[in-house]
Design an enzyme around this catalytic site. Structure first.
Site, mmCIF file in Angstrom:
data_model
loop_
_atom_site.group_PDB
_atom_site.id
_atom_site.type_symbol
_atom_site.label_atom_id
_atom_site.label_comp_id
_atom_site.label_asym_id
_atom_site.label_seq_id
_atom_site.Cartn_x
_atom_site.Cartn_y
_atom_site.Cartn_z
ATOM 1 N N SER A 233 0.845 -1.187 0.000
ATOM 2 C CA SER A 233 0.000 0.000 0.000
ATOM 3 C C SER A 233 0.891 1.251 0.000
ATOM 4 O O SER A 233 1.689 1.419 -0.915
ATOM 5 C CB SER A 233 -0.960 -0.045 1.184
ATOM 6 O OG SER A 233 -2.003 0.875 1.035
ATOM 7 N N ASP B 25 -8.334 -5.195 -6.235
ATOM 8 C CA ASP B 25 -7.916 -4.036 -5.440
ATOM 9 C C ASP B 25 -8.420 -2.781 -6.138
ATOM 10 O O ASP B 25 -7.840 -2.326 -7.125
ATOM 11 C CB ASP B 25 -6.396 -3.997 -5.311
ATOM 12 C CG ASP B 25 -5.928 -2.879 -4.402
ATOM 13 O OD1 ASP B 25 -6.768 -2.082 -3.954
ATOM 14 O OD2 ASP B 25 -4.718 -2.798 -4.141
ATOM 15 N N HIS C 88 -7.090 -5.696 -1.820
ATOM 16 C CA HIS C 88 -5.887 -5.007 -1.340
ATOM 17 C C HIS C 88 -5.046 -5.927 -0.456
ATOM 18 O O HIS C 88 -3.860 -5.681 -0.256
ATOM 19 C CB HIS C 88 -6.335 -3.764 -0.552
ATOM 20 C CG HIS C 88 -5.282 -2.705 -0.420
ATOM 21 N ND1 HIS C 88 -4.594 -2.188 -1.493
ATOM 22 C CD2 HIS C 88 -4.805 -2.050 0.673
ATOM 23 C CE1 HIS C 88 -3.730 -1.262 -1.070
ATOM 24 N NE2 HIS C 88 -3.844 -1.167 0.242
#
Length: 733
Positions: free
Chosen positions: A577, A658, A690
């Protein structure tokens, strides 16, 4: 002690029992919990609901019937749980905890999937019940197994928020249902469910992660949080607290739910969360943020002293020149310890600690006192006696149950010493200079089941790039660490960016698992990290590749000069991320040349691609405005601008579902590496979001990631080690 793994490996991590928070009875002599395990031999998951006898430490089966979940105590011997069944229905089952399989019965059947059950005693053996589920536009419960299938897959949208997290938005939304559970001929029976939000534009819990923390019930009413219906959720974070209450609430709802009241909070336009009734059903506490569009603003504490006058709201610990209040912590949850005490969890220097405060502050309004330090507290339940039952984790412990006696909590509130979570199975010693909570149960025998121990974990800090800042990090050594030997560095960068590495367990990014491969793992919390004060969090705005990057450069230099057991010549760096963004940023800058290999999991490649994200308020806030109003900032912190410098071997991991950071981000980074001739690999998951959550996919993730970094750091590939050793590694007792 049970089975003990010879080596802590991905298979051990992913197949080990995963225990839920503990659900204690009135005095915690018995604790309900659910546990799931995954078998890589059978490629199947098994789930059970179990009962722990705290005194004998023996655990017994309540039920292993597929679809059973969310056990709750009706009394110290009787349990209610949900059971999903064929056709999408949910049964409410009730029975004696000691022989639930033979003695349980169905108290009611609901025509659709529901969850997040909450109960409250309302007298005469009757309970108020709250559940949540998806509803159709008409307000009726939605059952996907009985829904009519559309003949076309085309969808039309005319506003923002087309998709969220890992799914496209639909006309179905979450709602809270209310009912009563009453006795009839010595058996409990569930009344007809009523959609509490029917006819409103409100949705609660809030997708995708809202659950029981988004609402609460008492003898007098329902309180919940919901997105402001007049604002688009793609560009706003504002949520409001809504209250429906009356003296005879559970009788009144038979005639129609009392009208909602939107609780007024002057000058607070951000997200409001965690509404909780006190035990008498009179007062309500909740958390709220000042700033709309900023999901990492500081939570501040509010209390409604009496539901009869819900417009009277007390702001706890107000003040400060920034309006962020006098307590420089951001509480994450609330529990009432009676009418006069509140317990708050909040991050502090890599830990989720427990604090206590007066529910009705005096004129001095002192900030909360720290009650329990250590690890990551995930659940707080106050028993009838006032004792506090805690569920927590740590870097070496996947699930710990412990208690804090009520008199200790009162003592701490008056300013005396705080308590720590136990790091072994020692009982509470009131004469000890290091006061600890009372041990109840450890899922892993405090790490021993995995062959990992608390002495592997230590902490360091170094001066940060900004004035008067120190950067804190955990250091995790291998369990077979030997003095005089060096170990390659694994530099792990967290996501967020307003997040933090903590003393907590993870089945996705577990630092100890990396250490057991033969690394010294260092997990820095640079500028923007939570748990070090709100100023430190806010400082990352318009600084994504600035101060945090400089903090990491300074950290690498500190490690080189001060940790002789760390081999920085064979260092690797990994992040997901925002950590993935930082890997791409590092790749284009000088620090990137100091690593043998990098790993980016679901990271940002191009800032302009963030316009495809669902929650646009996030880049709008952190980059100081929209692309068209502040293009300079969007360009300044764009990793793709420095792609010409990319040279370090690099693994890219990305998943199709995602929708926060789209698949194009991973493909773009990989295509650059391949076009430039940089040694690189792409790992792609078509069915993950994600996070990589499915056990078989997670095992593949660990295999590919460990093989990649081990090869470049000079360690044996994990799959090679496993092929030669796994059959030789039996577990023994």
């Amino acid at each position: 002690m049970g089975l003990r793994a010879k080596k802590f490996t991905p298979e051990v991590l992913l197949s080990a029992p995963r225990r839920s928070e503990g659900i204690p009875n009135s005095d915690a002599s018995k604790v309900l919990y659910s546990v799931s395990t995954y078998s890589f031999d059978d490629h199947a998951k098994a789930s059970e609901i179990r009962l722990l006898d705290s005194k004998s430490q023996e655990s017994s089966l309540v039920t292993d019937k597929n679809g059973s979940s969310e056990p709750q105590w009706l009394d110290d011997d009787t349990v209610l749980l949900l059971h999903g069944d064929e056709g999408g229905v949910t049964h409410i089952k009730v029975g004696p905890v000691q022989h639930f399989g033979d003695g349980s019965y169905i108290a009611g059947t609901i025509d659709g999937p529901v969850g997040n059950v909450k109960l409250v005693r309302i007298g005469n053996g009757t309970y108020g019940v709250a559940l949540t589920g998806k509803v159709k536009p008409c307000g009726d419960l939605y059952n996907p197994e009985k829904a009519e299938k559309p003949v076309t897959t085309g969808r039309e949208f005319d506003s923002l928020f087309v998709r969220h997290w890992d799914h496209y938005t639909t006309e179905n939304r979450n709602a809270i249902f209310l009912a009563t559970l009453y006795k009839e001929a010595d058996k409990y029976k569930l009344s007809e469910l009523k959609n509490a939000l029917k006819g409103s534009k409100l949705e609660s819990p809030i997708d995708p992660f809202g659950g029981t923390d988004n609402f609460d019930i008492s003898t007098h009413g329902l309180v919940f949080t919901a997105k402001d219906p007049d604002l688009n959720p793609a560009t706003h974070t504002k949520t409001n607290i809504y209250l429906s209450a009356s003296k005879n609430f559970w009788l009144d709802i038979a005639k129609g739910l009392p009208e909602f009241f939107e609780v007024p909070i002057s000058n607070f336009e951000g997200a409001s969360t965690s509404p909780v009734w006190d035990k008498t059903g009179t007062s309500i506490a909740f958390l709220s943020m000042k700033t709309d569009g900023y999901e990492s603003d500081k939570n501040q504490l509010f209390v409604i002293p009496d539901y009869v006058t819900p417009g009277w709201v007390i702001h706890h610990f107000p003040g400060g020149s920034s309006g962020q209040g006098t307590w420089d912590r951001s509480p994450q949850s609330i529990a009432w310890g009676g009418n006069d005490t509140l317990y708050l969890t909040a991050e502090a220097k890599g830990r989720m600690n427990l604090f206590t405060a007066a529910a009705r502050p005096t004129g001095l309004n002192p900030v909360p006192s720290q009650l329990v330090k250590g690890g990551y507290i995930t659940s707080v339940k106050v028993l009838n006696s006032g004792d506090i039952f805690l569920t927590s984790t740590s870097l070496i412990e996947s699930s710990l149950y412990s208690t804090v006696p009520a008199d200790h909590a009162k003592r701490t509130l008056s300013g005396q010493s705080y308590y720590t979570l136990p790091v072994d199975e020692s009982p509470y010693d009131p004469k000890s200079s290091q006061l600890i909570t009372k041990y109840v149960s450890s899922s892993t025998h405090c790490g021993g089941m995995f062959g990992i121990y608390g002495h592997q974990v230590s902490e360091i800090s170094w001066p940060g790039a900004a004035d008067d800042t120190d950067i804190h990090a955990f250091v995790i050594k291998p369990s077979n660490f030997k003095e005089g030997k060096t170990y390659p560095l694994a530099y792990l960068i967290h996501g967020g960016p307003q997040g933090a590495w903590g003393d907590s367990w993870s089945t996705r990014w577990n630092p100890v698992l990396f250490a057991e491969q033969g690394y010294v793992v260092i997990t820095p919390n640079p500028t923007g990290s939570t748990g070090y004060g709100q100023k430190f969090v806010d400082a990352i705005q318009n600084q994504w590749g600035g101060l945090p990057y400089e903090d990491l450069v300074l950290g690498f230099d500190y490690i080189q000069k001060n940790l002789p057991y760390v081999d920085t010549d064979h260092a690797v760096a990994l992040g997901a991320s925002y950590g993935g963004y930082m890997m791409n940023w590092i790749q284009g800058h000088d620090l990137g040349r100091k690593f043998k290999a990098l790993v980016t999991h679901d990271g940002v490649f191009s800032m302009t691609s963030q316009l495809a994200s669902e929650e646009l308020y996030f880049p709008f806030h952190d980059l100081g405005g929209t692309l068209w109003n502040n293009s300079e900032s969007w360009s300044k912190w764009d990793p793709s601008r420095f792609a010409g410098n990319w040279a370090t071997p690099h693994l890219i991991v990305h998943s199709e579902l995602d929708y926060r950071l789209t698949m194009n981000e991973g493909l773009s980074a990989f295509n650059v590496l391949q076009t430039k001739g940089v040694h690189s690999k792409l790992l792609y998951f078509p069915d993950e979001n994600h996070w990589v959550l499915k056990p078989e996919n997670s095992l593949k993730w660990h295999e590919v990631v460990f093989d990649w970094i081990n090869e470049h750091a000079g360690l044996e590939k994990y799959t090679v080690w496993r092929a030669g050793n796994v059959k030789k590694q039996p577990e023994d007792s």
